[in-house]
Motif scaffolding. Structure first.
Motif, PDB file in Angstrom:
ATOM      1  N   CYS A   1       0.836  -1.208   0.000  1.00 40.85           N
ATOM      2  CA  CYS A   1       0.000   0.000   0.000  1.00 40.85           C
ATOM      3  C   CYS A   1       0.868   1.255   0.000  1.00 40.85           C
ATOM      4  O   CYS A   1       0.572   2.226  -0.691  1.00 40.85           O
ATOM      5  N   LEU A   2       1.927   1.234   0.790  1.00 37.99           N
ATOM      6  CA  LEU A   2       2.837   2.372   0.802  1.00 37.99           C
ATOM      7  C   LEU A   2       3.478   2.569  -0.566  1.00 37.99           C
ATOM      8  O   LEU A   2       3.703   3.695  -1.010  1.00 37.99           O
ATOM      9  N   LEU A   3       3.784   1.463  -1.227  1.00 37.82           N
ATOM     10  CA  LEU A   3       4.396   1.532  -2.550  1.00 37.82           C
ATOM     11  C   LEU A   3       3.495   2.267  -3.531  1.00 37.82           C
ATOM     12  O   LEU A   3       3.960   3.044  -4.366  1.00 37.82           O
ATOM     13  N   GLU A   4       2.181   2.060  -3.432  1.00 34.79           N
ATOM     14  CA  GLU A   4       1.237   2.754  -4.312  1.00 34.79           C
ATOM     15  C   GLU A   4       1.019   4.192  -3.853  1.00 34.79           C
ATOM     16  O   GLU A   4       0.659   5.060  -4.654  1.00 34.79           O
ATOM     17  N   TRP A   5       1.238   4.444  -2.575  1.00 39.06           N
ATOM     18  CA  TRP A   5       0.984   5.758  -1.984  1.00 39.06           C
ATOM     19  C   TRP A   5       2.030   6.775  -2.417  1.00 39.06           C
ATOM     20  O   TRP A   5       1.742   7.947  -2.655  1.00 39.06           O
ATOM     21  N   SER A   6       3.301   6.339  -2.508  1.00 39.84           N
ATOM     22  CA  SER A   6       4.399   7.263  -2.756  1.00 39.84           C
ATOM     23  C   SER A   6       4.598   7.500  -4.249  1.00 39.84           C
ATOM     24  O   SER A   6       4.471   6.582  -5.067  1.00 39.84           O
ATOM     25  N   ASN A   7       4.930   8.745  -4.592  1.00 38.11           N
ATOM     26  CA  ASN A   7       5.269   9.087  -5.969  1.00 38.11           C
ATOM     27  C   ASN A   7       6.768   9.261  -6.155  1.00 38.11           C
ATOM     28  O   ASN A   7       7.215   9.625  -7.250  1.00 38.11           O
ATOM     29  N   ASP A   8       7.532   9.000  -5.086  1.00 39.06           N
ATOM     30  CA  ASP A   8       8.978   9.178  -5.122  1.00 39.06           C
ATOM     31  C   ASP A   8       9.644   7.888  -5.585  1.00 39.06           C
ATOM     32  O   ASP A   8       9.427   6.824  -5.003  1.00 39.06           O
ATOM     33  N   THR A   9      10.476   7.978  -6.612  1.00 38.40           N
ATOM     34  CA  THR A   9      11.118   6.770  -7.148  1.00 38.40           C
ATOM     35  C   THR A   9      12.081   6.145  -6.142  1.00 38.40           C
ATOM     36  O   THR A   9      12.234   4.922  -6.109  1.00 38.40           O
ATOM     37  N   ASP A  10      12.730   6.989  -5.309  1.00 38.68           N
ATOM     38  CA  ASP A  10      13.624   6.434  -4.285  1.00 38.68           C
ATOM     39  C   ASP A  10      12.839   5.628  -3.262  1.00 38.68           C
ATOM     40  O   ASP A  10      13.264   4.538  -2.849  1.00 38.68           O
ATOM     41  N   ASP A  11      11.685   6.150  -2.841  1.00 33.53           N
ATOM     42  CA  ASP A  11      10.849   5.406  -1.896  1.00 33.53           C
ATOM     43  C   ASP A  11      10.405   4.082  -2.492  1.00 33.53           C
ATOM     44  O   ASP A  11      10.398   3.047  -1.815  1.00 33.53           O
ATOM     45  N   LYS A  12      10.031   4.102  -3.746  1.00 30.23           N
ATOM     46  CA  LYS A  12       9.568   2.870  -4.393  1.00 30.23           C
ATOM     47  C   LYS A  12      10.677   1.829  -4.440  1.00 30.23           C
ATOM     48  O   LYS A  12      10.448   0.639  -4.187  1.00 30.23           O
ATOM     49  N   ARG A  13      11.890   2.270  -4.722  1.00 29.61           N
ATOM     50  CA  ARG A  13      13.013   1.331  -4.777  1.00 29.61           C
ATOM     51  C   ARG A  13      13.271   0.715  -3.404  1.00 29.61           C
ATOM     52  O   ARG A  13      13.436  -0.502  -3.264  1.00 29.61           O
ATOM     53  N   LEU A  14      13.274   1.554  -2.375  1.00 30.82           N
ATOM     54  CA  LEU A  14      13.530   1.056  -1.030  1.00 30.82           C
ATOM     55  C   LEU A  14      12.404   0.171  -0.523  1.00 30.82           C
ATOM     56  O   LEU A  14      12.642  -0.847   0.129  1.00 30.82           O
ATOM     57  N   LEU A  15      11.167   0.555  -0.836  1.00 32.70           N
ATOM     58  CA  LEU A  15      10.015  -0.236  -0.400  1.00 32.70           C
ATOM     59  C   LEU A  15      10.003  -1.618  -1.039  1.00 32.70           C
ATOM     60  O   LEU A  15       9.702  -2.619  -0.388  1.00 32.70           O
TER      61      LEU A  15
END
Length: 636
Positions: free
Chosen positions: A325-339
């Motif tokens: 859910c957090l992965l869909e929530w964030s628009n930041d590519t760095d967050d997506k990579r870490l998640l």
């Protein structure tokens, strides 16, 4: 403004839900005239998505369809969308639930606090699995009614709030599986609980969020046919935006007072954000920005066991569905990579080039808390500090939780214990390629000042925590600091020297050096580092103008088994040796690595130690075999 009641929107709604159910291609003909007359399955498949209920008949818009059914007169002149019947499944899929999963746990269990009993958790997961798989729906309806009836008039506990939310998620699925009046009473009771919570100022923040905001949003999603519920949801979306703005700073870091129970609060925010998206409601720009930054902060806060830093023992960990859910929530590519890396439990997160530019640590003076994180890799050293309410709570993690609890020192001056009334203030923050450094100060009264230092290495896997006590004049200073060990962690002594080990399952996790104490136990001193009542305790005393008490943590389990030593160095000023209550220096060696550092205590000046000249309050150096040094940090 008058509170909206369920009766404001009835009669006429419930039959529309029944109409949805009876027009679904999955459901069997009704057994009771109370709901609907039988509808032929083959004919039902050909029906249009828009169903008009008029003149006691069910008519469709396709030319060749002849399906018709008798309905209760109270259901006349209504229109529904048949595709709305699977709204709940669509919502839960967005929250990461899959009925094919063997566990299939409810999103309501995300980051749940320790105070929710296992029986409640088992019940909501059982309802969730049954409704996801369309099994035992009548039984679930009966259990939901009983659970809500058994609640107190004003629910205020975490387990009660979760039960109310579980009932909200079930209201649409159990329509048609119970008596109309029972169903109406259930929805009315859920809305009554929400209205009551809205005016209850004694509720815990997470419980208020769940009852006063998440409940009406969930009802509005489950029952979209009532426009007034949609208006109520819009108001609740704005209220949540205000709540988010009050509880988070501009970087998405929470106020320290919410940290112990932050898990259930942020889990509710995530679920509500999904609901807002499904209802096409948008929070204000400021709150949306804070929530997006919150994703990065949650990544920093995850312990090795996936629970949040500062959370209570037995709190629920972050599940894969929550991270999704957090992965869909964030628009930041760095967050997506870490998640993505955390979700797959990949110990090798990404290449160094991918993560070295992403800031790992966060220090918030507004929140009165900080988190120092060496690097974005699972199991990397991490230190969390909560210095609110005139106390210091410290957590130290590596591959496992090591230290967790109140580490505020007990200090006496000339036999009189000091009780701090002033808050801790941030005296210095430095963050570089090699170390993160945080220095806090507190006035203890009677002219006594306490300084706490945290220095975490990014690459060399060590941590130094030190306290300094400086009175107004020469005095007998007594110092004692306790460091509560995390669950499952035990202490172990060396036989001849004063260093100690922290172990888990009989495996060494960390080595701790009491630098102000003599290395060998044959050296005479009343100061000691030992274990008492599940805590590591450092006791020191000094007759003079100041006291310095540093602890050096080796956070590399492999290196902790190798040779080590430490020495207190001679410090000189104007060609004369100074007392340790004026300034002190130390050398630490772990295997082939060495460091030296100096701290001015009662006064500053141009001083010399080991051939190094300094004129500052604190300096920490890396020491090489050829005798050269490299400055890691200097505080003037």
């Amino acid at each position: 403004m008058r509170q909206l009641e369920f009766t404001d929107f009835l009669p006429g709604f419930y039959p529309r839900v029944a109409g949805v159910i009876r027009c679904s291609t999955r459901l069997k003909p009704a057994k009771s005239r109370l709901w609907a007359a039988p509808v032929d399955r083959k004919q039902t498949r050909n029906m249009a998505t828009k169903i008009n209920i008029k003149n006691n008949s069910l008519s469709e818009s396709k030319k060749n369809s002849k399906a018709a059914a008798q309905f209760d007169p109270a259901w006349l002149n209504s229109e529904i969308d048949v595709t709305q019947s699977n709204r709940r499944l669509r919502l839960l899929k967005r929250m990461g639930s899959r009925k094919e999963s063997s566990r299939c746990e409810s999103p309501l269990g995300w980051l749940m606090n320790w105070d929710v009993d296992s029986e409640t958790l088992h019940q909501i997961n059982a309802w969730h699995r049954s409704l996801m798989r369309h099994e035992k729906t009548k039984r679930v309806a009966k259990e939901v009614f009983e659970a809500i009836r058994s609640l107190p008039e004003m629910p205020d506990a975490s387990g009660e709030a979760i039960t109310v939310l579980a009932a909200c998620h079930a209201v649409r699925a159990i329509a048609g599986k119970c008596e109309i009046e029972d169903w109406k009473s259930l929805v009315a009771r859920l809305m009554e609980i929400s209205n009551t919570a809205e005016t209850n100022t004694d509720l815990a923040p997470a419980v208020y969020q769940q009852l006063a905001i998440e409940v009406p949003l969930t009802i509005a999603f489950q029952i979209p046919e009532i426009d007034d519920y949609r208006q109520l949801a819009d108001r609740k979306c704005r209220e949540m935006a205000i709540s988010v703005s009050e509880k988070l700073d501009h970087d998405g870091w929470p106020d320290a007072k919410y940290l112990p129970a932050f898990g259930p609060l942020v889990a509710s925010w995530v679920r509500c954000s999904v609901l807002n998206s499904e209802l096409e409601l948008e929070p204000c720009h400021e709150a949306a920005s804070q929530l997006e930054w919150l994703v990065r902060q949650l990544l920093r806060m995850l312990r090795p066991d996936r629970t949040l830093a500062f959370s209570q023992p037995d709190s629920a960990p972050a599940t894969d569905s929550f991270l999704k859910c957090l992965l869909e929530w964030s628009n930041d590519t760095d967050d997506k990579r870490l998640l993505k890396c955390l979700k797959t439990r990949n110990r090798r997160v990404t290449s160094t080039a991918d993560t070295m530019e992403i800031e790992t640590s966060n220090i918030s003076e507004w929140s009165e808390s900080a988190l120092l994180y060496s690097r974005w890799e699972p199991g990397s050293p991490k230190v969390a500090v909560d210095f609110s309410a005139n106390r210091i709570r410290t957590e130290v993690c590596r591959h496992t939780n090591l230290i967790c609890g109140d580490s505020t020192p007990e200090i006496s001056i000339n036999g009189v214990a000091l009780d701090a009334k002033a808050p801790f203030e941030v005296a210095c923050i430095q963050s570089g390629d090699d170390v993160d450094y945080l220095e806090l100060e507190q006035e203890l009264g009677s002219g006594v000042k306490l300084t706490r230092q945290y220095l975490l290495s990014r690459d060399e896997e060590f941590l130094m925590i030190a306290d300094m006590v400086v009175p107004e004049s020469v005095a007998l200073i007594s110092y004692r600091a306790s460091w509560p060990l995390a669950r499952g962690v035990e202490g172990m002594h060396e036989s001849e020297t004063r260093e100690i080990y922290l172990t888990e399952s009989k495996k060494i996790q960390s080595l701790i050096l009491p630098l102000a104490l003599p290395e060998w136990k044959v050296g005479r001193t009343d100061d000691k580092l030992d274990f008492q009542n599940g805590s590591m305790c450092l006791t020191q005393s000094s007759q003079g103008r100041g006291l310095y008490a540093p602890l050096f943590f080796d956070l590399s389990p492999q290196r902790s088994r190798k040779k080590r030593t430490w020495r207190q160095l001679t410090v000189a000023e104007n060609l004369s040796r100074i007392r340790r209550d004026e300034g002190c220096a130390f050398r630490v060696q772990l295997d082939q690595q060495q460091w030296i550092f100096y701290r001015a205590v009662a006064s500053t000046g141009v001083r010399t130690y080991l051939g190094e000249n300094v004129n500052c309050e604190f300096v920490f150096n890396r020491f090489f075999k050829n005798g050269t040094v490299e400055d890691l940090i200097e505080v003037e």
